[in-house]
Design a protein around this motif. Structure first.
Motif, PDB file in Angstrom:
ATOM      1  N   LYS A 107     -41.382   8.533 126.353  1.00  0.00           N
ATOM      2  CA  LYS A 107     -41.572   9.991 126.357  1.00  0.00           C
ATOM      3  C   LYS A 107     -40.503  10.695 127.195  1.00  0.00           C
ATOM      4  CE  LYS A 107     -46.546  10.553 125.512  1.00  0.00           C
ATOM      5  NZ  LYS A 107     -47.387   9.448 125.160  1.00  0.00           N
ATOM      6  N   LYS A 147     -48.240  11.914 132.303  1.00  0.00           N
ATOM      7  CA  LYS A 147     -48.179  10.959 131.193  1.00  0.00           C
ATOM      8  C   LYS A 147     -47.389   9.732 131.601  1.00  0.00           C
ATOM      9  CE  LYS A 147     -48.474  14.361 127.514  1.00  0.00           C
ATOM     10  NZ  LYS A 147     -47.914  14.891 126.264  1.00  0.00           N
ATOM     11  N   TYR A 153     -51.382   5.700 123.939  1.00  0.00           N
ATOM     12  CA  TYR A 153     -51.807   5.985 122.565  1.00  0.00           C
ATOM     13  C   TYR A 153     -53.215   6.556 122.602  1.00  0.00           C
ATOM     14  CZ  TYR A 153     -54.758   1.853 122.754  1.00  0.00           C
ATOM     15  OH  TYR A 153     -55.722   0.956 123.106  1.00  0.00           O
ATOM     16  N   ASP A 154     -53.547   7.368 121.598  1.00  0.00           N
ATOM     17  CA  ASP A 154     -54.881   7.960 121.496  1.00  0.00           C
ATOM     18  C   ASP A 154     -55.359   8.548 122.833  1.00  0.00           C
ATOM     19  OD1 ASP A 154     -55.066   7.430 118.830  1.00  0.00           O
ATOM     20  OD2 ASP A 154     -56.447   5.749 118.999  1.00  0.00           O
ATOM     21  N   GLY A 155     -54.446   9.195 123.559  1.00  0.00           N
ATOM     22  CA  GLY A 155     -54.833   9.852 124.801  1.00  0.00           C
ATOM     23  C   GLY A 155     -54.896   8.919 126.004  1.00  0.00           C
ATOM     24  N   GLU A 185     -46.062  17.353 132.790  1.00  0.00           N
ATOM     25  CA  GLU A 185     -45.798  18.483 131.896  1.00  0.00           C
ATOM     26  C   GLU A 185     -46.685  19.645 132.267  1.00  0.00           C
ATOM     27  OE1 GLU A 185     -45.028  15.938 127.805  1.00  0.00           O
ATOM     28  OE2 GLU A 185     -46.698  17.348 127.919  1.00  0.00           O
ATOM     29  N   GLU A 186     -46.202  20.855 131.988  1.00  0.00           N
ATOM     30  CA  GLU A 186     -47.095  22.005 132.095  1.00  0.00           C
ATOM     31  C   GLU A 186     -48.219  21.820 131.080  1.00  0.00           C
ATOM     32  OE1 GLU A 186     -45.498  25.673 130.441  1.00  0.00           O
ATOM     33  OE2 GLU A 186     -44.009  24.522 129.323  1.00  0.00           O
ATOM     34  N   ILE A 188     -50.088  23.119 128.212  1.00  0.00           N
ATOM     35  CA  ILE A 188     -49.796  24.148 127.216  1.00  0.00           C
ATOM     36  C   ILE A 188     -51.103  24.816 126.783  1.00  0.00           C
ATOM     37  CG2 ILE A 188     -48.930  24.505 124.867  1.00  0.00           C
ATOM     38  CD1 ILE A 188     -46.669  23.791 126.696  1.00  0.00           C
ATOM     39  N   GLU A 193     -53.599  21.969 117.285  1.00  0.00           N
ATOM     40  CA  GLU A 193     -52.536  20.975 117.146  1.00  0.00           C
ATOM     41  C   GLU A 193     -52.192  20.817 115.662  1.00  0.00           C
ATOM     42  OE1 GLU A 193     -52.722  17.575 119.776  1.00  0.00           O
ATOM     43  OE2 GLU A 193     -54.275  18.553 120.978  1.00  0.00           O
ATOM     44  N   GLU A 259     -45.763  15.593 116.270  1.00  0.00           N
ATOM     45  CA  GLU A 259     -47.012  16.221 116.711  1.00  0.00           C
ATOM     46  C   GLU A 259     -46.638  17.507 117.437  1.00  0.00           C
ATOM     47  OE1 GLU A 259     -49.234  13.460 119.104  1.00  0.00           O
ATOM     48  OE2 GLU A 259     -49.165  11.894 117.587  1.00  0.00           O
ATOM     49  N   ASN A 270     -44.900  18.009 120.914  1.00  0.00           N
ATOM     50  CA  ASN A 270     -45.590  17.143 121.872  1.00  0.00           C
ATOM     51  C   ASN A 270     -45.076  15.712 121.803  1.00  0.00           C
ATOM     52  OD1 ASN A 270     -47.525  15.996 123.647  1.00  0.00           O
ATOM     53  ND2 ASN A 270     -48.848  15.504 121.927  1.00  0.00           N
ATOM     54  N   GLU A 271     -45.027  15.156 120.597  1.00  0.00           N
ATOM     55  CA  GLU A 271     -44.881  13.703 120.515  1.00  0.00           C
ATOM     56  C   GLU A 271     -44.250  13.325 119.181  1.00  0.00           C
ATOM     57  OE1 GLU A 271     -44.961  11.059 122.122  1.00  0.00           O
ATOM     58  OE2 GLU A 271     -46.790   9.877 121.977  1.00  0.00           O
TER      59      GLU A 271
HETATM   60  P1  ADP Z   1     -50.705   9.903 123.112  1.00  0.00           P
HETATM   61  O1  ADP Z   1     -49.334   9.333 123.191  1.00  0.00           O
HETATM   62  O2  ADP Z   1     -51.750   9.099 123.791  1.00  0.00           O
HETATM   63  O3  ADP Z   1     -51.101  10.349 121.732  1.00  0.00           O
HETATM   64  P2  ADP Z   1     -50.149  12.674 123.723  1.00  0.00           P
HETATM   65  O4  ADP Z   1     -48.954  12.968 124.519  1.00  0.00           O
HETATM   66  O5  ADP Z   1     -50.070  12.910 122.247  1.00  0.00           O
HETATM   67  O6  ADP Z   1     -50.633  11.195 124.031  1.00  0.00           O
HETATM   68  O7  ADP Z   1     -51.383  13.483 124.294  1.00  0.00           O
HETATM   69  C1  ADP Z   1     -52.722  13.282 123.834  1.00  0.00           C
HETATM   70  C2  ADP Z   1     -53.444  14.624 123.753  1.00  0.00           C
HETATM   71  O8  ADP Z   1     -53.490  15.249 125.038  1.00  0.00           O
HETATM   72  C3  ADP Z   1     -52.742  15.633 122.867  1.00  0.00           C
HETATM   73  O9  ADP Z   1     -53.078  15.445 121.506  1.00  0.00           O
HETATM   74  C4  ADP Z   1     -53.263  16.945 123.429  1.00  0.00           C
HETATM   75  O10 ADP Z   1     -54.559  17.227 122.957  1.00  0.00           O
HETATM   76  C5  ADP Z   1     -53.334  16.665 124.921  1.00  0.00           C
HETATM   77  N1  ADP Z   1     -52.078  17.071 125.610  1.00  0.00           N
HETATM   78  C6  ADP Z   1     -50.995  16.291 125.789  1.00  0.00           C
HETATM   79  N2  ADP Z   1     -50.003  16.953 126.424  1.00  0.00           N
HETATM   80  C7  ADP Z   1     -50.462  18.197 126.667  1.00  0.00           C
HETATM   81  C8  ADP Z   1     -49.914  19.362 127.290  1.00  0.00           C
HETATM   82  N3  ADP Z   1     -48.676  19.371 127.832  1.00  0.00           N
HETATM   83  N4  ADP Z   1     -50.687  20.472 127.331  1.00  0.00           N
HETATM   84  C9  ADP Z   1     -51.931  20.473 126.808  1.00  0.00           C
HETATM   85  N5  ADP Z   1     -52.505  19.413 126.212  1.00  0.00           N
HETATM   86  C10 ADP Z   1     -51.805  18.277 126.139  1.00  0.00           C
END
Ligand code: ADP
Length: 399
Positions: A107, A147, A153-155, A185-186, A188, A193, A259, A270-271
């Motif tokens: 990331k 993070k 994965y999956d949060g 990260e801030e 958001i 999504e 994402e 995001n991803e």
């Molecule tokens: P993973 O790699 O486990 O899928 P993500 O980075 O996609 O992790 O984050 C999982 C979830 O967390 C996102 O789908 C979102 O709902 C929430 N999230 C992640 N980053 C942020 C952020 N900067 N601001 C608000 N919500 C976030």
């Protein structure tokens, strides 16, 4: 080349549900996917004829697997980059390549590159210590999202914290240094999504599907709506353009899933994932060409297929493993009986089970419905997924 068919052999490293569904698409193309599985019970190993058992972390296993494949690709992003580079150096065609894939593995690398190339990303900072978190939060405000730079994965690997003490386990109690590579990260203020899916071939052809809304519960995607309801044409075009530009910029071959967060100020990335993605499962039943077939076409440098929808709406709901302790009366109802009830209740819902052992929260399948009445499709798929999970209908996700 498979001598019997005269058709290419695609090898997929990893044998989860993504490989299983890619194998399903390969059959239609006259092929049989070769899979590298950790064990015989893996989702794709249960259905593919050409299975090798090995570890994706062992270069010897990977090299043995790649021998005889026309092209090698992945159903997850956990293969070490140096092994992928070594396979390519040994003359194997591996897609996506190590350099592109790094942006789906790390990331921090992804944020650095996307920021430098002018793509919209959250404000972020690498974190080495608890003091770094406080310093970052002083700038952007609490809460912040921490993070793990790799392996989430999956949060899992994501922590939203209102104070640094909320994440005490991530830091050494004495030195206060981070115990694993982290970024902050801030948080958001997201309205919802979205995900944009693109495919790119070595020739440079690109294709994108309609942009979808992904509904999340506890960091896990539970529902995907295609196309994203109420998304303006401008935002849809912008999301597709982001996916295409990223695929080209990073040199991705195969599927790229982006994402996105939709905020009042616009779209934020995001991803990234560089393989068939959960947000694209709807394309099996809802698009002219599925993401799985398209991934095969792309890595084989075949011309890409049309990506338009076959119906005004498609809704996909993930089937998560239920908690046996919470199922009480329904626990007595086995999966076969649940399937029977689901089919009786929803003859238009398409069922996709992955052959995986049930564990609480684990993705064991998905259901899809297509049509013109979005509310009815959402109700039917949520009910169908709930019946499979609990043996009884479950609450539907809130719009
Ligand atoms: P993973 O790699 O486990 O899928 P993500 O980075 O996609 O992790 O984050 C999982 C979830 O967390 C996102 O789908 C979102 O709902 C929430 N999230 C992640 N980053 C942020 C952020 N900067 N601001 C608000 N919500 C976030």
């Amino acid at each position: 080349m498979d001598k019997r068919t005269g058709l290419p052999v695609v090898g997929m490293i990893g044998a989860g549900q993504l490989a299983r569904m890619t194998h399903q698409a390969a059959i239609g193309l006259g092929q049989s996917l070769r899979v590298l599985a950790a064990d015989r019970d893996a989702s794709a190993a249960l259905v593919a004829a050409d299975v090798q058992i090995g570890a994706h972390t062992s270069y010897d296993d990977l090299a043995r697997f790649a021998a005889g494949c026309d092209v090698v690709t992945f159903d997850h992003e956990h293969v070490p980059g140096e092994h992928i580079a070594a396979l390519a150096a040994a003359g194997h065609r591996v897609f996506p390549g190590a350099e592109a894939l790094l942006h789906a593995q790390d990331k921090r690398v992804m944020r650095e590159r996307l920021g430098a190339d002018g793509f919209p990303v959250p404000r972020w900072r690498p974190i080495g210590s608890a003091a770094d978190v406080v310093g970052f939060a002083d700038e952007v405000g609490w809460p912040v999202v921490l993070k793990a730079t790799r392996g989430g994965y999956d949060g899992k690997g994501v922590w939203t914290v209102a104070a640094v003490t909320d994440a005490a386990e991530l830091f050494d109690p004495v030195s206060h240094e981070a115990r694993l590579p982290l970024l902050a990260e801030e948080r958001i203020p997201l309205r919802r999504e979205l995900a944009a899916l693109a495919a790119r071939s070595p020739f440079g052809q690109v294709a994108t599907w309609p942009v979808v809304e992904t509904v999340q519960q506890d960091g896990i995607c539970v529902e995907v709506i295609a196309p994203a309801p109420g998304l303006s044409e401008d935002h849809a075009a912008q999301a597709q353009e982001l996916a295409v530009n990223l695929a080209t910029d990073l040199g991705v071959v195969g599927i790229l899933a982006v994402e996105l967060f939709q905020t009042d100020a616009g779209l934020v990335i995001n991803e990234l994932a560089m393989r068939p993605h959960n947000s694209g499962h709807w394309t099996i039943d809802g698009a002219v060409t599925s993401q799985f077939e398209q991934h095969l076409r792309a890595v084989l440098d075949y011309p890409l297929g049309v990506t338009s929808s076959v119906a005004p709406w498609t809704v996909m709901a993930n089937v998560l493993g239920g908690d046996p302790a919470a199922a009480i009366g329904a626990a007595a109802m086995g999966l076969d009986e649940r399937v029977h009830h689901l089919m009786a209740a929803h003859p238009a819902v398409k069922l996709h089970l992955y052959g995986k052992a049930v564990r609480p929260g684990r993705k064991i399948g998905h259901v899809t419905a297509t049509g013109s009445d979005l509310a009815a499709l959402r109700a039917a798929t949520a009910d169908a997924a709930g019946r499979l999970r609990h043996g009884v209908p479950a609450e539907r996700p809130q719009p």
